[in-house]
Motif scaffolding. Structure first.
Motif, short mmCIF file in Angstrom:
data_model
loop_
_atom_site.label_atom_id
_atom_site.label_comp_id
_atom_site.label_asym_id
_atom_site.label_seq_id
_atom_site.Cartn_x
_atom_site.Cartn_y
_atom_site.Cartn_z
N TRP A 49 -67.48 47.58 -55.84
CA TRP A 49 -67.40 46.12 -55.85
C TRP A 49 -67.24 45.72 -54.39
CZ3 TRP A 49 -67.55 42.63 -59.97
CH2 TRP A 49 -67.73 43.21 -61.22
N GLY A 50 -68.26 45.10 -53.84
CA GLY A 50 -68.24 44.83 -52.40
C GLY A 50 -68.33 46.16 -51.66
N PRO A 51 -68.01 46.14 -50.38
CA PRO A 51 -68.17 47.36 -49.59
C PRO A 51 -67.04 48.38 -49.72
CG PRO A 51 -67.42 45.58 -48.19
CD PRO A 51 -67.69 44.98 -49.55
N SER A 52 -65.88 47.99 -50.32
CA SER A 52 -64.75 48.93 -50.26
C SER A 52 -63.85 48.99 -51.48
CB SER A 52 -63.90 48.61 -49.04
OG SER A 52 -63.34 47.31 -49.16
N ILE A 53 -64.20 48.33 -52.58
CA ILE A 53 -63.38 48.38 -53.78
C ILE A 53 -64.10 49.21 -54.84
CG2 ILE A 53 -62.40 47.03 -55.69
CD1 ILE A 53 -62.04 44.72 -53.70
N ILE A 54 -63.37 50.14 -55.43
CA ILE A 54 -63.89 50.92 -56.54
C ILE A 54 -63.30 50.31 -57.81
CG2 ILE A 54 -64.00 53.20 -57.63
CD1 ILE A 54 -63.61 54.40 -54.80
N GLY A 55 -64.17 49.78 -58.65
CA GLY A 55 -63.73 49.08 -59.85
C GLY A 55 -64.18 49.76 -61.12
N PHE A 56 -63.50 49.40 -62.20
CA PHE A 56 -63.76 50.00 -63.51
C PHE A 56 -63.84 48.88 -64.53
CE2 PHE A 56 -61.73 52.88 -60.72
CZ PHE A 56 -62.35 54.10 -60.94
N GLY A 57 -64.96 48.80 -65.23
CA GLY A 57 -65.16 47.75 -66.20
C GLY A 57 -65.49 46.43 -65.52
N ARG A 58 -65.69 45.42 -66.35
CA ARG A 58 -66.09 44.10 -65.85
C ARG A 58 -65.57 43.05 -66.80
NH1 ARG A 58 -70.67 41.40 -63.60
NH2 ARG A 58 -71.35 43.30 -62.62
N ASP A 70 -67.43 37.08 -62.06
CA ASP A 70 -67.19 38.37 -62.65
C ASP A 70 -66.37 39.21 -61.69
OD1 ASP A 70 -68.74 38.15 -65.12
OD2 ASP A 70 -70.45 38.00 -63.76
N SER A 71 -65.56 40.09 -62.23
CA SER A 71 -64.77 41.01 -61.42
C SER A 71 -64.54 42.27 -62.22
CB SER A 71 -63.44 40.36 -61.02
OG SER A 71 -62.78 41.18 -60.07
N CYS A 72 -63.99 43.28 -61.55
CA CYS A 72 -63.67 44.52 -62.25
C CYS A 72 -62.35 44.33 -63.01
CB CYS A 72 -63.58 45.68 -61.27
SG CYS A 72 -62.48 45.47 -59.87
N ARG A 73 -62.21 45.02 -64.13
CA ARG A 73 -61.00 44.91 -64.94
C ARG A 73 -59.80 45.52 -64.22
NH1 ARG A 73 -62.53 42.94 -69.76
NH2 ARG A 73 -60.78 43.55 -71.06
N ILE A 74 -59.98 46.65 -63.60
CA ILE A 74 -59.00 47.27 -62.71
C ILE A 74 -59.76 47.85 -61.54
CG2 ILE A 74 -57.26 47.82 -64.47
CD1 ILE A 74 -58.34 50.74 -64.38
N ALA A 81 -55.02 52.52 -43.96
CA ALA A 81 -53.55 52.49 -43.88
C ALA A 81 -52.88 52.80 -45.21
CB ALA A 81 -53.08 51.13 -43.38
N GLU A 82 -53.53 52.44 -46.32
CA GLU A 82 -52.89 52.63 -47.63
C GLU A 82 -53.89 52.40 -48.75
OE1 GLU A 82 -49.68 49.84 -47.36
OE2 GLU A 82 -51.05 48.27 -46.72
N LEU A 83 -53.51 52.83 -49.93
CA LEU A 83 -54.28 52.54 -51.13
C LEU A 83 -53.88 51.17 -51.63
CD1 LEU A 83 -53.61 55.94 -52.89
CD2 LEU A 83 -55.84 55.19 -52.09
N VAL A 84 -54.85 50.36 -52.01
CA VAL A 84 -54.58 49.04 -52.56
C VAL A 84 -55.09 49.03 -54.00
CG1 VAL A 84 -54.92 46.56 -52.32
CG2 VAL A 84 -54.92 48.02 -50.28
N PHE A 85 -54.18 48.75 -54.94
CA PHE A 85 -54.53 48.69 -56.35
C PHE A 85 -54.63 47.24 -56.78
CE2 PHE A 85 -52.50 52.73 -55.69
CZ PHE A 85 -53.22 53.61 -56.50
N LEU A 129 -54.61 47.34 -68.13
CA LEU A 129 -55.79 47.37 -69.01
C LEU A 129 -55.51 46.66 -70.33
CD1 LEU A 129 -56.97 51.01 -68.34
CD2 LEU A 129 -58.31 48.94 -67.89
N THR A 130 -54.31 46.85 -70.89
CA THR A 130 -53.93 46.17 -72.13
C THR A 130 -53.91 44.66 -71.91
OG1 THR A 130 -52.64 48.09 -72.85
CG2 THR A 130 -52.12 45.96 -73.87
N TYR A 131 -53.33 44.23 -70.80
CA TYR A 131 -53.30 42.81 -70.47
C TYR A 131 -54.73 42.26 -70.36
CZ TYR A 131 -53.15 38.61 -67.66
OH TYR A 131 -53.36 37.33 -67.19
N MET A 132 -55.60 42.97 -69.65
CA MET A 132 -56.98 42.50 -69.48
C MET A 132 -57.71 42.42 -70.82
SD MET A 132 -57.35 41.68 -66.36
CE MET A 132 -59.11 41.45 -66.29
N ASP A 133 -57.46 43.40 -71.72
CA ASP A 133 -58.10 43.37 -73.04
C ASP A 133 -57.64 42.16 -73.85
OD1 ASP A 133 -59.57 45.63 -72.50
OD2 ASP A 133 -58.24 46.99 -73.61
#
Length: 138
Positions: A49-58, A70-74, A81-85, A129-133
């Motif tokens: 998603w974009g140049p640097s986000i790895i997303g799962f679902g939509r 539209d965006s990724c579910r997670i 510098a760090e992982l961003v969730f 994921l439960t919240y998104m569902d």
């Protein structure tokens, strides 16, 4: 691009090729571990998603203002510098036993996976994921 157009959209870029360029090496290994974890928990393949986000679902969102997209579910981004969730539907108490981290609006920042409790991270992802569902049924 229109003024209100989303900047972060799903692309056809190769996730593994992106991960192969991540530095430092520890962040690259953490990125692969998170990719496998999120794919397993979501049942969705990873996508850029974009140049640097790895997303799962939509999911499709629509705000009261009329803005929608539209965006990724997670998702996450293995930044230098760090992982961003990118997780949603979490409360302050959910992070109590995670370990060393910081948070921003809708984001969780972790310097290294070895500094956090992976079982707690997994529970956070499942809760998101439960919240998104519930909020955005498929």
């Amino acid at each position: 691009m229109a003024k209100d157009a989303n900047k972060t959209v799903e692309t056809a870029a190769d996730v593994e090729a992106f991960l192969a360029r991540v530095e430092p090496e520890e962040r690259q290994a953490d990125g692969r571990a998170v990719t496998a974890l999120m794919a397993r928990l979501s049942g969705e393949p990873p996508a850029m998603w974009g140049p640097s986000i790895i997303g799962f679902g939509r999911y499709h969102y629509r705000y009261d203002s009329g803005r929608e997209g539209d965006s990724c579910r997670i998702g996450f981004s293995p930044r230098k510098a760090e992982l961003v969730f990118y997780l949603a539907g979490l409360d302050d108490a959910d992070f109590a036993t995670l370990g060393k981290h910081r948070r921003g609006k809708g984001c969780l920042y972790v310097k290294r996976l070895s500094a956090i409790d992976m079982a707690v991270l997994e529970a956070l992802i499942v809760k998101s994921l439960t919240y998104m569902d519930e909020a955005y049924p498929r």
